[in-house]
Design a protein around this motif. Sequence first.
Motif, PDB file in Angstrom:
ATOM      1  N   GLN A   4      11.097  -6.213  -5.835  1.00 51.98           N
ATOM      2  CA  GLN A   4       9.451  -6.398  -5.511  1.00 51.98           C
ATOM      3  C   GLN A   4       9.464  -6.016  -3.822  1.00 51.98           C
ATOM      4  OE1 GLN A   4       7.404  -9.912  -6.740  1.00 51.98           O
ATOM      5  NE2 GLN A   4       7.817  -9.586  -8.849  1.00 51.98           N
ATOM      6  N   PHE A   5      10.377  -6.449  -3.283  1.00 57.00           N
ATOM      7  CA  PHE A   5      10.279  -6.258  -1.721  1.00 57.00           C
ATOM      8  C   PHE A   5      10.121  -4.729  -1.469  1.00 57.00           C
ATOM      9  CE2 PHE A   5      12.593  -5.340   2.119  1.00 57.00           C
ATOM     10  CZ  PHE A   5      11.479  -5.513   2.983  1.00 57.00           C
ATOM     11  N   LEU A   6      11.020  -3.962  -2.158  1.00 56.94           N
ATOM     12  CA  LEU A   6      11.286  -2.647  -1.945  1.00 56.94           C
ATOM     13  C   LEU A   6       9.859  -1.821  -2.493  1.00 56.94           C
ATOM     14  CD1 LEU A   6      14.970  -1.766  -2.621  1.00 56.94           C
ATOM     15  CD2 LEU A   6      13.703  -1.925  -0.311  1.00 56.94           C
ATOM     16  N   GLY A   7       9.413  -2.460  -3.683  1.00 60.58           N
ATOM     17  CA  GLY A   7       8.286  -1.814  -4.178  1.00 60.58           C
ATOM     18  C   GLY A   7       7.142  -2.188  -3.254  1.00 60.58           C
ATOM     19  N   ALA A   8       7.058  -3.150  -2.635  1.00 60.85           N
ATOM     20  CA  ALA A   8       5.920  -3.710  -1.796  1.00 60.85           C
ATOM     21  C   ALA A   8       5.907  -2.754  -0.470  1.00 60.85           C
ATOM     22  CB  ALA A   8       5.779  -5.084  -1.266  1.00 60.85           C
ATOM     23  N   GLU A   9       7.012  -2.483  -0.005  1.00 64.38           N
ATOM     24  CA  GLU A   9       7.273  -1.451   1.202  1.00 64.38           C
ATOM     25  C   GLU A   9       6.807  -0.227   0.702  1.00 64.38           C
ATOM     26  OE1 GLU A   9       7.774  -1.689   4.438  1.00 64.38           O
ATOM     27  OE2 GLU A   9       8.796  -3.484   4.738  1.00 64.38           O
ATOM     28  N   MET A  10       7.034   0.022  -0.523  1.00 65.62           N
ATOM     29  CA  MET A  10       6.867   1.409  -0.888  1.00 65.62           C
ATOM     30  C   MET A  10       5.193   1.758  -1.198  1.00 65.62           C
ATOM     31  SD  MET A  10       9.579   2.107  -4.202  1.00 65.62           S
ATOM     32  CE  MET A  10       8.910   3.468  -4.539  1.00 65.62           C
ATOM     33  N   ILE A  11       4.677   0.692  -1.406  1.00 64.69           N
ATOM     34  CA  ILE A  11       3.072   0.620  -1.280  1.00 64.69           C
ATOM     35  C   ILE A  11       2.458   0.605  -0.261  1.00 64.69           C
ATOM     36  CG2 ILE A  11       1.136  -1.061  -2.413  1.00 64.69           C
ATOM     37  CD1 ILE A  11       2.639  -1.823  -4.459  1.00 64.69           C
ATOM     38  N   ALA A  12       3.035  -0.010   0.718  1.00 64.05           N
ATOM     39  CA  ALA A  12       2.446   0.080   2.141  1.00 64.05           C
ATOM     40  C   ALA A  12       2.595   1.255   2.736  1.00 64.05           C
ATOM     41  CB  ALA A  12       3.452  -0.909   2.940  1.00 64.05           C
ATOM     42  N   GLU A  13       3.747   2.151   2.425  1.00 66.23           N
ATOM     43  CA  GLU A  13       4.033   3.535   2.792  1.00 66.23           C
ATOM     44  C   GLU A  13       3.074   4.529   2.162  1.00 66.23           C
ATOM     45  OE1 GLU A  13       7.508   6.769   3.350  1.00 66.23           O
ATOM     46  OE2 GLU A  13       8.074   4.936   2.714  1.00 66.23           O
ATOM     47  N   LYS A  14       3.030   4.242   0.820  1.00 68.26           N
ATOM     48  CA  LYS A  14       1.950   5.229  -0.026  1.00 68.26           C
ATOM     49  C   LYS A  14       0.537   5.241   0.300  1.00 68.26           C
ATOM     50  CE  LYS A  14       0.654   6.069  -4.777  1.00 68.26           C
ATOM     51  NZ  LYS A  14       0.856   5.846  -6.064  1.00 68.26           N
ATOM     52  N   TYR A  15       0.178   3.943   0.708  1.00 66.17           N
ATOM     53  CA  TYR A  15      -1.283   3.735   0.975  1.00 66.17           C
ATOM     54  C   TYR A  15      -1.598   3.747   2.561  1.00 66.17           C
ATOM     55  CZ  TYR A  15      -2.190   2.981  -3.913  1.00 66.17           C
ATOM     56  OH  TYR A  15      -2.253   3.081  -5.265  1.00 66.17           O
ATOM     57  N   ASP A  16      -0.440   3.999   3.237  1.00 71.63           N
ATOM     58  CA  ASP A  16      -0.519   4.107   4.737  1.00 71.63           C
ATOM     59  C   ASP A  16      -0.953   2.932   5.520  1.00 71.63           C
ATOM     60  OD1 ASP A  16       0.048   5.347   7.325  1.00 71.63           O
ATOM     61  OD2 ASP A  16      -1.772   6.424   7.378  1.00 71.63           O
ATOM     62  N   PHE A  17      -0.539   1.647   4.954  1.00 71.34           N
ATOM     63  CA  PHE A  17      -0.920   0.358   5.736  1.00 71.34           C
ATOM     64  C   PHE A  17      -0.138   0.292   6.938  1.00 71.34           C
ATOM     65  CE2 PHE A  17      -2.129  -0.859   1.155  1.00 71.34           C
ATOM     66  CZ  PHE A  17      -3.455  -0.377   1.394  1.00 71.34           C
ATOM     67  N   SER A  18      -0.602   0.095   8.065  1.00 70.85           N
ATOM     68  CA  SER A  18       0.105  -0.491   9.263  1.00 70.85           C
ATOM     69  C   SER A  18       0.538  -1.739   9.218  1.00 70.85           C
ATOM     70  CB  SER A  18      -0.576   0.119  10.463  1.00 70.85           C
ATOM     71  OG  SER A  18      -1.735  -0.859  10.757  1.00 70.85           O
ATOM     72  N   LYS A  19       1.576  -2.237  10.236  1.00 72.19           N
ATOM     73  CA  LYS A  19       1.916  -3.410  10.116  1.00 72.19           C
ATOM     74  C   LYS A  19       0.812  -4.436  10.606  1.00 72.19           C
ATOM     75  CE  LYS A  19       5.238  -6.621  12.434  1.00 72.19           C
ATOM     76  NZ  LYS A  19       4.183  -7.474  13.068  1.00 72.19           N
ATOM     77  N   ASP A  20      -0.016  -3.496  11.630  1.00 67.47           N
ATOM     78  CA  ASP A  20      -1.253  -4.669  11.944  1.00 67.47           C
ATOM     79  C   ASP A  20      -2.200  -4.926  10.670  1.00 67.47           C
ATOM     80  OD1 ASP A  20      -2.725  -5.414  14.315  1.00 67.47           O
ATOM     81  OD2 ASP A  20      -3.981  -4.003  13.688  1.00 67.47           O
ATOM     82  N   THR A  21      -2.485  -3.723   9.825  1.00 62.79           N
ATOM     83  CA  THR A  21      -3.438  -4.131   8.963  1.00 62.79           C
ATOM     84  C   THR A  21      -2.743  -5.172   7.922  1.00 62.79           C
ATOM     85  OG1 THR A  21      -4.251  -1.648   8.897  1.00 62.79           O
ATOM     86  CG2 THR A  21      -4.372  -2.889   6.946  1.00 62.79           C
ATOM     87  N   LEU A  22      -1.590  -5.254   7.812  1.00 60.85           N
ATOM     88  CA  LEU A  22      -0.936  -6.283   6.757  1.00 60.85           C
ATOM     89  C   LEU A  22      -0.949  -7.588   7.506  1.00 60.85           C
ATOM     90  CD1 LEU A  22       2.188  -4.008   5.750  1.00 60.85           C
ATOM     91  CD2 LEU A  22       0.188  -4.291   4.297  1.00 60.85           C
TER      92      LEU A  22
END
Length: 297
Positions: free
Chosen positions: A64-82
């Motif tokens: 799930q963690f790797l999946g969540a990182e993949m989602i952040a990259e796919k939708y281009d969410f920055s660390k600050d946005t998260l």
Amino acid sequence: DCLLSRGLGDVYKRQTMNCVIAAGVESMSRIPMGAPHTVAEQAGLGDYVSPQIQHNFGVSSFSQFLGAEMIAEKYDFSKDTLDRYAFATTQKAITAINAGHFDNEILPLQERIKDMPPSDQLHAIDEGVRFNASLEAINGLKVLQDGGRLTAGTASQICDGASGVMVVNAAGLKALGVEPLARIHHMSVIGHDPVIMLEAPIPATERALKMAGMGIDDIDLFEVNEAFASVPLAWLQATHADPERLNISGGAIALGHPLGASGTKLMTTLVHSLQRTNKRYLSLIHISEPTRQEAIS
């Protein structure tokens, strides 16, 4: 009679029971996350995931963690946005607790310490909420992997918990003679990509709305489980739902995600939120299952 059941389908779809108590209990402080996998492996019983499935999807493991990182990259969410999302959901949880919004949902329990006499104190609020949280502190947390975007502050909390709901059909309601809190209008369960996995709420929403003949704006409130901040943010971006209707009392990042207890916990919160805000009966709930299925109602 009211029977314990694994799910709601026995009442809602299969009609094999008139009354079901759907419930979950999770003690993550005693049973580490992933224990069914690690204990079996240590005992020489192998893995629940076959090498062929891993080969078919081109991965060495499903996470799930790797999946969540993949989602952040796919939708281009920055660390600050998260980070900002995590801070906002924490503030919503604090506001809800201070306003007593969870008072009708939580059954207070007497606090007990091993080998000590019972205490007069009651455990009546979720204890994982960080009342002193600040955006600066969340920003300062290190990412969980090199080059990643998620931190401990943008992931759901490990916690203990238990929750349950009673679901009845017309015959069960008549037999009990009680006033229902809500009605299930539609329920869907879908399977999805087991690699990115946590993106499943998006197609689940599309299917549920289509089957129910509704649009996203017809829904008054949403509960999307905050396994990681990238999950509800991706859902918002894909569905164009009103963010003011999402997890209005905070989510798992602030309150905790007791795994097997989270489904009925979210349902309980959603039903009480609808009543408190005088909304119509329409609401939407998403919770992922271990088999990479997505349940929605």
